[in-house]
Scaffold this active site. Structure first.
Site, short mmCIF file in Angstrom:
data_model
loop_
_atom_site.label_atom_id
_atom_site.label_comp_id
_atom_site.label_asym_id
_atom_site.label_seq_id
_atom_site.Cartn_x
_atom_site.Cartn_y
_atom_site.Cartn_z
N LYS A 203 5.06 -13.72 -28.20
CA LYS A 203 5.73 -12.75 -27.33
C LYS A 203 6.76 -11.99 -28.14
CE LYS A 203 5.68 -10.70 -23.50
NZ LYS A 203 4.46 -10.01 -23.10
N SER A 407 0.08 -7.87 -20.34
CA SER A 407 1.27 -8.43 -19.71
C SER A 407 1.25 -8.17 -18.20
CB SER A 407 2.54 -7.90 -20.36
OG SER A 407 2.81 -8.63 -21.54
#
Length: 621
Positions: A203, A407
Site C-alpha cells: 500500500k 482500491s
C-alpha cells in the site's frame, strides 16, 4: 483635523475600490454566464447537420474519458474561434458513431485524424479499436493520418488499413513509465509532522510522505504490471500491423544503430520497419483521399462528415426509452464524500443515480462502469450499500472495468453479480490508510506555541499539536478494521476465504489478466461483453414461460447538476486549464498522473479519515 479628513478620504477611496472590485467580479461572472446560456441555446437551436456521402472524419482533438463532457463557455467561444483546445471525448460516443457509420450507406470509409489526439488508457483504445475492426468487416477502408504518432495515437492508428505520416514525422514507441513524486524532504524542511496509518505491504499511496524514493516492494509490484502491459501493447500493435514485435520496438541499441544508418531519418525508419504505409505531405494526402471519397463542393478537399456532426444526428443515448432497458452508471475519477465535481465521483451523487435506476420499473439490469483509483472509504461504502439494495430488489448488477478500477473502485465492484475487466485494466490495490499532518514544529520555529486544556487525550486533535499515543492507536485500529472489512467483503463476494484474499491483497496492483487468475474478476472483455452478461442475467431471472430477451436498449443515468453556475464553473475550469496547457505544449493526459499526486490532499475529505486509494496506478502512455 486635516489628518482626520485625510484618513476619512483614504478610507472612502478604499471602500470605493472594494465596491468597484466586487461589482466588476459580479459583472464578469454575469458576462460568462450569458456566454454559457448563449452557447447552450445555440446548441439546442442549431439544425441537425447533414451526413455527406464520403468519409467519416474521426478528428479526435482531445483525450478520451468515459463521461460525456457538458457544454461550457469555451464551447460557445469555439463556434466563433476554432482553436485547437483539447476536448474531453466520450469513448462511448466514438464507438457509437463508428457502429452507426458501419451500416450507413453514405459512409464509405473512415479517416482517422490523430494530429491533436492526446490519447486515453489502453482499454479505451482497444474498445474503439474493436469497433474499427467491425467497421472494416463491412468492406469499408480506414486511413490514419498524422504529422507524427505518439504511442497512444499509434495504437489507434494500427487498426487502420493504411497509415500515412507527414514528412519529418516519426513514430515514438519507446515504452511505458510509472513515476511518483516524493515529498519527505520538503516535509522535513517545512518541519511538518506526518501521521500515517496503513495496512498492506504494497500500500504505497502514502509513501510519498514517508520516503524520498519508491520502496522495493512497490517497485517490484509496479515493475510486474508495467512490463506485462507493455508486452500486451507490443503484441496488439504487431498483430494489427502484421509485423514482428521486434519491428515495433527493438532494443534501444538496435534502434539507435538502425537510426544512425539512416542518418537519423526517423520518418524513413518508420517506413522501412512497416510502421507506416506512406510518407506524404498534407496536399498529397488530400488528393489521395479525394480520389477515394470524391471532392467536396468547392473541390478544395475530399468529401467528409465530421465526427461531431455525425454524433449530432444520432439519438440521444441519455433519452428515456419507454421499453425495458439496462441502466448504465459511470463512476469516473476519485471517489469523494458528498457530491460529484468535475473529474471526481461523489458517493452521494452516484448513490442517487443508482436510486433513480432502482425506482425505474423499466430497468431490468444495471451496468456499473468503473474507471477510478478509489478514494474515500465512507463514500465507497455509500455506493456499495446502494448496490446491495439494488440486488435485493432483484436487479442484477454487472461491473464493467475501464482502464482503472482499484482500491475504492474495486471495493464497489465487489457488490455485483458479474465483473468484466479488460486484460490491461489496473485493479486490486486492496488496502487502507489514513493520513494526518500536524504543524507544531513549523509553528514553534516561528515562535508560535499551542497550549490549553481538554477532557482527555482523544479530544486533543488539532493542527498545532502532535497526536497523542491514544489518538495514534485509535486511528491505527480504525485502519486495521477497515482492512479487515475490505478482506471480508471481497471474500464474501468472490467466494474466497479471508486468508486467500489477504495473500493477493496487501495493496498489490493487478492487471485484469492476472486479476482473473486470482479470481478477483469473472471474465475478460470490453463494455459490449458486459452488456451480454447483463442480458444473460436478465434472462436467467425472467418468469417461467416468458420469451427470452435478445437485446435491451441502454440508458445512461447521469448527474445533471441542476446548479447551472456550478456546472458552468466546473466544466469551464477544466477546459481553461487545457487551453493554458496547450499554449505551453503540455498535454492534459501527460500531466494527469502528476496532478493526481499533487492534488491528493485536495480529495482527502473522508469523514473518518480513511482512504482506499491507488496513487501508483497513474501511468504515462
Amino acid at each position: 483635523m486635516r489628518a482626520l479628513a485625510r484618513l476619512i478620504k483614504l478610507l472612502w477611496r478604499g471602500l470605493c475600490f472594494i465596491r468597484d472590485l466586487v461589482m466588476n467580479v459580479f459583472f464578469i461572472l454575469f458576462v460568462m454566464l450569458c456566454f454559457t446560456l448563449v452557447g447552450i441555446f445555440l446548441q439546442s437551436s442549431s439544425s441537425t447537420p447533414t451526413i455527406k456521402e464520403g468519409a467519416l472524419l474521426l478528428n479526435l482533438d482531445g483525450y478520451l474519458a468515459d463521461n460525456r463532457p457538458e457544454s461550457s463557455l469555451l464551447d460557445a467561444v469555439r463556434e466563433f474561434d476554432q482553436r485547437q483546445i483539447p476536448q474531453q471525448i466520450s469513448t462511448f460516443d466514438v464507438v457509437d458513431v463508428i457502429q452507426h457509420a458501419a451500416v450507413d450507406d453514405k459512409i464509405k470509409g473512415i479517416v482517422l485524424d490523430l494530429n491533436y489526439f492526446e490519447g486515453g488508457d489502453i482499454p479505451s483504445l482497444q474498445f474503439i479499436g474493436q469497433a474499427l475492426t467491425e467497421f472494416k468487416a463491412q468492406n469499408k477502408p480506414i486511413y490514419a493520418i498524422s504529422s507524427r504518432y505518439s504511442q497512444a495515437q499509434y495504437l489507434l492508428a494500427s487498426y487502420a488499413d493504411e497509415i500515412y505520416i507527414n514528412q519529418l514525422g516519426d513514430v515514438s514507441i519507446f515504452g511505458l513509465t510509472q513515476n511518483s513524486l516524493y515529498f519527505k524532504s520538503l516535509i522535513d524542511k517545512l518541519e511538518i509532522t506526518p501521521h500515517i496509518f496503513r495496512v498492506g505491504t504494497y500500500k504505497s499511496a502514502v509513501e510519498p510522505f514517508l520516503r524520498n524514493d519508491m520502496s522495493a516492494e512497490a517497485k517490484a509490484n509496479n515493475r510486474l504490471w508495467v512490463d506485462q502491459m507493455w508486452h500486451n501493447y507490443l503484441t496488439l500493435v504487431a498483430k494489427n500491423r502484421g509485423i514482428e514485435q521486434s519491428a515495433v520496438s527493438p532494443t534501444p541499441q538496435t534502434f539507435l544503430q538502425q537510426l544512425k544508418a539512416l542518418n537519423g531519418d526517423s520518418t524513413e525508419y518508420a517506413k522501412q520497419r512497416g510502421l507506416v504505409n506512406a510518407v506524404m505531405n498534407n496536399g498529397n494526402i488530400s488528393h489521395k483521399l479525394s480520389d477515394i471519397f470524391g471532392f467536396n463542393s468547392d473541390r478544395s478537399d475530399y468529401q467528409y462528415t465530421l465526427f461531431s456532426d455525425y454524433l449530432a444526428t444520432l439519438p440521444d443515448r441519455n433519452s428515456d426509452p419507454t421499453a425495458d432497458k439496462i441502466a448504465v452508471v459511470n463512476v469516473e475519477g476519485e471517489i469523494i464524500d458528498g457530491i460529484s465535481t468535475d473529474g471526481s465521483a461523489g458517493g452521494d451523487s452516484i448513490a442517487a443515480l443508482l436510486e433513480n435506476a432502482m425506482r425505474d420499473r423499466l430497468v431490468k439490469a444495471v451496468i456499473l462502469r468503473i474507471n477510478s483509483p478509489g478514494g474515500s472509504m465512507v463514500a465507497s461504502e455509500v455506493i456499495r450499500q446502494k448496490l446491495v439494495e439494488l440486488r435485493q430488489q432483484g436487479i442484477p448488477v454487472v461491473v464493467s472495468m475501464g482502464g482503472l478500477a482499484a482500491s475504492g473502485g474495486y471495493w464497489i465492484a465487489t457488490e455485483s453479480d458479474h465483473i468484466v475487466a479488460n486484460p490491461n485494466t489496473l485493479t486490486g490495490s486492496i488496502g487502507v490508510f489514513s493520513a494526518f499532518f500536524t504543524l507544531e514544529n513549523t509553528l514553534n520555529h516561528w515562535g508560535i506555541n499551542s497550549d490549553g486544556v481538554s477532557t482527555g487525550p482523544l479530544a486533543e486533535q488539532n493542527l498545532a499539536q502532535n497526536l497523542s499515543p491514544e489518538l495514534s492507536q485509535y486511528f491505527q485500529l480504525g485502519v486495521e478494521h477497515g482492512y479487515d472489512k475490505f478482506l471480508q467483503i471481497v471474500a464474501d463476494s468472490r467466494k474466497l476465504t479471508k486468508t486467500q484474499v489477504d495473500e493477493i491483497a496487501q495493496g498489490r496492483i493487478w492487471l485484469g489478466q492476472d486479476a482473473l487468475k486470482n479470481k478477483l474478476v469473472d471474465e475478460l472483455g470490453d463494455f459490449d461483453r458486459a452488456i451480454d452478461a447483463a442480458l444473460t442475467l436478465v434472462n436467467e431471472r425472467r418468469s417461467e414461460g416468458s420469451a427470452e430477451i435478445d437485446s435491451l436498449p441502454l440508458q445512461w443515468f447521469v448527474d445533471e447538476q441542476p446548479d447551472l453556475i456550478n456546472r458552468f464553473l466546473n466544466r469551464s475550469q477544466s477546459k481553461i486549464q487545457s487551453a493554458v496547457l496547450s499554449l505551453f505544449g503540455i498535454k492534459a493526459q501527460q500531466l494527469k498522473p502528476i496532478k493526481s499526486q499533487l492534488g491528493l490532499l485536495k480529495h482527502f475529505n473522508d469523514p473518518k479519515g480513511q482512504y482506499i486509494y491507488c496513487l501508483d496506478c497513474g501511468i504515462n502512455y
